[in-house]
Design a protein around this motif. Structure first.
Motif, mmCIF file in Angstrom:
data_model
loop_
_atom_site.group_PDB
_atom_site.id
_atom_site.type_symbol
_atom_site.label_atom_id
_atom_site.label_comp_id
_atom_site.label_asym_id
_atom_site.label_seq_id
_atom_site.Cartn_x
_atom_site.Cartn_y
_atom_site.Cartn_z
ATOM 1 N N ASP A 292 0.810 -1.221 0.000
ATOM 2 C CA ASP A 292 0.000 0.000 0.000
ATOM 3 C C ASP A 292 0.846 1.274 0.000
ATOM 4 O OD1 ASP A 292 -2.382 -1.288 -0.153
ATOM 5 O OD2 ASP A 292 -2.896 -1.120 1.969
ATOM 6 N N ASP A 293 2.172 1.124 0.177
ATOM 7 C CA ASP A 293 3.026 2.309 0.094
ATOM 8 C C ASP A 293 2.968 2.936 -1.297
ATOM 9 O OD1 ASP A 293 3.728 2.009 2.693
ATOM 10 O OD2 ASP A 293 5.779 1.325 2.324
ATOM 11 N N GLY B 248 -0.021 5.070 -1.319
ATOM 12 C CA GLY B 248 0.227 6.269 -0.512
ATOM 13 C C GLY B 248 1.042 7.306 -1.266
ATOM 14 N N SER C 226 -1.027 8.845 -4.015
ATOM 15 C CA SER C 226 -1.918 9.855 -3.448
ATOM 16 C C SER C 226 -1.170 11.158 -3.192
ATOM 17 C CB SER C 226 -2.539 9.335 -2.146
ATOM 18 O OG SER C 226 -3.528 10.222 -1.659
ATOM 19 N N ALA D 25 -6.377 5.956 -4.656
ATOM 20 C CA ALA D 25 -5.413 6.907 -4.100
ATOM 21 C C ALA D 25 -5.992 8.312 -4.003
ATOM 22 C CB ALA D 25 -4.145 6.929 -4.949
ATOM 23 N N ASN E 272 -6.693 9.550 2.812
ATOM 24 C CA ASN E 272 -6.413 8.729 3.994
ATOM 25 C C ASN E 272 -5.213 7.817 3.763
ATOM 26 O OD1 ASN E 272 -7.243 7.828 6.717
ATOM 27 N ND2 ASN E 272 -7.600 5.860 5.666
ATOM 28 N N TYR E 273 -4.953 7.481 2.489
ATOM 29 C CA TYR E 273 -3.800 6.634 2.188
ATOM 30 C C TYR E 273 -2.478 7.369 2.464
ATOM 31 C CZ TYR E 273 -6.717 2.994 0.175
ATOM 32 O OH TYR E 273 -7.618 1.970 0.012
ATOM 33 N N ILE E 274 -2.492 8.694 2.391
ATOM 34 C CA ILE E 274 -1.308 9.473 2.760
ATOM 35 C C ILE E 274 -1.056 9.348 4.252
ATOM 36 C CG2 ILE E 274 -0.313 11.791 2.856
ATOM 37 C CD1 ILE E 274 -1.924 12.489 0.368
ATOM 38 N N ASP F 235 -2.039 6.903 6.231
ATOM 39 C CA ASP F 235 -1.579 5.536 6.515
ATOM 40 C C ASP F 235 -0.114 5.352 6.129
ATOM 41 O OD1 ASP F 235 -4.112 4.941 7.373
ATOM 42 O OD2 ASP F 235 -4.746 4.032 5.469
ATOM 43 N N TYR F 236 0.305 5.972 5.018
ATOM 44 C CA TYR F 236 1.698 5.878 4.559
ATOM 45 C C TYR F 236 2.653 6.467 5.598
ATOM 46 C CZ TYR F 236 5.832 6.892 1.678
ATOM 47 O OH TYR F 236 7.118 6.972 1.190
ATOM 48 N N ALA G 103 8.943 8.100 5.608
ATOM 49 C CA ALA G 103 7.931 8.703 4.737
ATOM 50 C C ALA G 103 8.207 10.187 4.556
ATOM 51 C CB ALA G 103 6.536 8.487 5.327
#
Length: 731
Positions: A92-93, A96, A99, A283, A287-289, A291-292, A300
């Motif tokens: 999932d990175d 992230g 996104s 993306a 929210n994926y940012i 989580d990243y 990150a």
């Protein structure tokens, strides 16, 4: 900086200029201009906007693709590879980072530059230098002392300001005008922006060409990193070798190639999305940012220094607006560049979800096999075009800096008879070429160059935001809530990216800052001596009342002809005149003291070029002339400078009611012969100067002066009519 007494006298000089002068050329011929002031109306005004039909707008939008988007368009070559240098730790990175890329491109190039910053242009000119000029015209924060009250009468100079929120704007203006620190800070910030653009002119060719040539590694195992670097060096040498031909000659195919590039990477992106993992489109959820960052923490944050490379070249959107229109750039960005980039990055992310092991070569590995070689050729051509655009931009900003006395003298060659903005600077070309060759041969890797590139990109963006906030408050008088919203969102994003790129200072980030430190030192030194020389001329100007004595003195032989005395002095008679009289007891029948000066505007209409004053009684042909140029104007006129000057002088005399006889006398003396007199000036530190000042003036400045262009090479003076008068200035 000027000493206290010098600054006071310069201020007195400017105050005197503000009062009505009996001999001033107050009536100025107006010419219709295509340029409309950026601040002529409230926020919906668009500067330099032409009345264009749909067909013309489409043509300009198409042409802008080739000039404006080469740099940002080739960033998919290296962004994912530069971000995941240690490999992809979590599947999932990729989403992230995608996104982050999506929101970065949306917030900065699209919202900030295309829909906000483009409106802050200065009669069509963009960049931090143009924004600084806008601020200098509205508030008296410029440090150049040769200002005249009449300069504000030039049509392009005027600012028609909205009246709402006047109190806040006036307060900020007064603070800036009263603060010596603020004035110097704005100048240094502008110089920093100039230095960073020059840094872009070095790093863009390196990273773009190196990334494109890197595709050869996928074609053969014999292609090592060393060989790729040297092939890139060879291409760069050829690229800089053709610069003297001019953008107009080498750039005809730019728009079709870059358009083909965008369509190709967008199409490949769609193909990869369908083939591998279309779920990466989620993306768009920010929210994926979050989580990243939660998964990777400090790593990150460090990776932001590579993610920001997705918006390299955004300053080109602003800097090149003068060649097109605001709306044409908005159209090309929204219709072609933005969607193509989004699809390209989404397609790469989709590919990496299935093949994370290939992240170091994401771009070429994700290309379908059947189009590999066509895409390699297209990538290489696009990288060269991106490099060409930044090189041309570097030449333009050096020209602007030179015009306002903020850069050592270099030769400006105008390569197009149609577009004055297309210039070539031999000294800068060789400097950029040498720097590009050294950087490419030394680093060899796009990752290390990317660390350096990020700092140059983010610093210029941050400086643009700082100037934009001042323009919002003082000139646009934007509602304070909107200013705060811009600062909170865009400003916070840019500061976050800046903190990340500075973290990689020791991994290549020192490179642009080292370039900047060197260039700013040179610019500050040149600007400092330039202003000190003006203060010297002001202190030692020749008393105008002595002209009558000289005119009546029989020991001075009067010879037919016109003499033009050149100096920086905007008012009065320069000390070169005294030195001339001390050596040659002869005077021409007509004398004009000429001050070549640059106003803080892009262009001065030709009909408003000259400002004349009479310096003697009616029977004496003695005048002062301020020849005014914008920082984007070509100094080499199609007609001889003296011919245009005499024509303007005759118009001035008619408007002043002097009669045709005086004008005819001026023309008669001009036809009898013209001589241009220029001071061959040696500058030395004055008696009692400190060690630092002596080192700066006696050694550093004079070393620069000896190895750069002579003054007559940057002034419109025919060498066969040039006479130099030696003089020494103790500063």
């Amino acid at each position: 900086m000027l000493d206290g007494g010098e600054a006071d006298e310069c201020a007195d000089e400017l105050d005197a200029a503000s009062s009505p002068d009996e001999g001033s050329h107050r009536k100025i011929t107006r010419h219709e201009s295509l340029d409309i002031e950026a601040t002529a109306a409230p926020p919906r005004n668009y500067s330099h906007e032409k009345d264009t039909g749909a067909a013309t707008m489409l043509r300009l939008a198409f042409q802008s693709i080739g000039v404006v988007y080469g740099d940002i368009g080739t960033s998919p070559l290296y962004v994912f590879a530069s971000t995941f240098t240690g490999g992809i730790a979590h599947e999932d990175d990729v989403i992230g980072v995608l996104s982050l890329i999506f929101y970065t491109i949306t917030l900065v190039p699209l919202i900030k530059y295309v829909f906000i910053v483009l409106r802050a242009n200065d009669n069509g000119y963009g960049g931090t230098f143009a924004m600084y000029s806008l601020i200098c015209r509205y508030a008296k924060v410029g440090l150049m002392p040769s200002q005249q009250a009449e300069d504000g009468e030039v049509s392009n100079f005027r600012l028609q300001l909205p009246s709402r929120r006047l109190r806040r704007a006036t307060g900020v203006k007064e603070v800036l005008e009263k603060s010596s620190f603020a004035k110097h800070f704005l100048l240094i910030a502008t110089m920093l922006g100039t230095a960073m653009v020059i840094g872009d002119g070095i790093l863009t060719p390196c990273i773009s060409v190196l990334s494109a040539v890197g595709g050869l590694k996928n074609a053969t195992d014999a292609m090592t990193e060393e060989r790729i670097a040297w092939i890139s060096v060879a291409i760069l040498v050829i690229l800089f070798g053709v610069q003297s031909l001019g953008t107009d000659k080498v750039g005809y195919s730019f728009a079709p190639i870059i358009t083909s590039w965008f369509l190709s990477i967008g199409s490949i992106g769609v193909f990869n999305l369908i083939k591998y993992d279309p779920k990466v489109l989620k993306a768009v959820n920010p929210n994926y940012i979050v989580d990243y960052f939660l998964r990777n923490g400090k790593e990150a944050w460090i990776s932001l220094g590579a993610v920001v490379l997705c918006i390299t070249g955004v300053e080109a959107l602003f800097a090149d607006v003068g060649h097109f229109t605001v709306r044409s750039i908005q159209l090309s960005m929204c219709v072609v560049a933005f969607p193509s980039l989004m699809l390209a990055y989404a397609g790469q992310a989709s590919y990496l979800r299935k093949h994370p092991e290939n992240v170091a070569e994401t771009f070429y590995k994700s290309i379908p096999g059947g189009v590999y070689w066509p895409m390699f050729v297209l990538a290489l051509l696009s990288a060269i075009i991106a490099s060409q655009a930044m090189i041309s931009g570097t030449f333009s900003i050096v020209q602007q800096s030179l015009s306002l006395g903020c850069f050592p003298r270099v030769k400006i060659v105008h390569t197009s008879s149609k577009l004055e903005g297309q210039v070539y600077i031999p000294e800068m070309n060789y400097f950029l070429m040498l720097a590009c060759v050294v950087v490419t041969a030394f680093f060899k890797s796009t990752v290390k160059i990317g660390n350096a590139y990020g700092i140059a990109v983010v610093l210029v963006m941050a400086l643009t935001s700082g100037f934009l906030v001042l323009i919002m408050i003082m000139i646009w008088k934007t509602h304070i809530l909107l200013v705060l919203s811009y600062t909170a969102v865009i400003g916070a994003v840019e500061l976050l990216y800046l903190s990340s790129v500075l973290y990689k200072f020791d991994q290549g980030g020192y490179l642009p800052l080292s370039f900047a430190a060197l260039l700013i030192s040179l610019m500050l030194l040149w600007n400092y001596v330039h202003r000190k020389r003006y203060a010297y001329e002001l202190h030692h100007k020749f008393p105008a009342e002595k002209l009558l004595e000289i005119n009546a003195d029989p020991k001075f032989l009067r010879i037919p002809g016109l003499a033009l005395f050149f100096s920086d002095l905007a008012h009065g008679i320069p000390p070169i005149f005294h030195h001339y009289l001390a050596n040659i007891p002869a005077l021409h029948s007509a004398l004009v003291f000429v001050s070549i000066k640059t106003l803080p505007i892009g262009r001065v209409p030709p009909g408003e070029r000259f400002l004349f004053r009479r310096l003697g009684p009616g029977d004496m042909l003695v005048f002062h002339c301020a020849a005014r140029y914008g920082y984007g104007d070509a100094r080499g006129e199609r007609e001889a400078f003296d011919e245009i000057l005499v024509r303007g002088l005759k118009e001035f005399l008619l408007e002043e009611g002097a009669g045709e006889e005086i004008g005819a006398a001026v023309e008669r003396e001009w036809r009898a012969g013209v001589v241009h007199l220029l001071g061959e000036t040696e500058v030395v530190a004055g008696e009692g100067s400190g060690l630092l000042k002596r080192l700066a003036i006696d050694y550093a400045f004079n070393l620069l002066k000896r190895n750069l262009r002579r003054e007559e090479e940057v002034l419109p003076i025919p060498r066969r009519q040039l006479l130099k008068v030696g003089m020494t200035m103790e500063l």
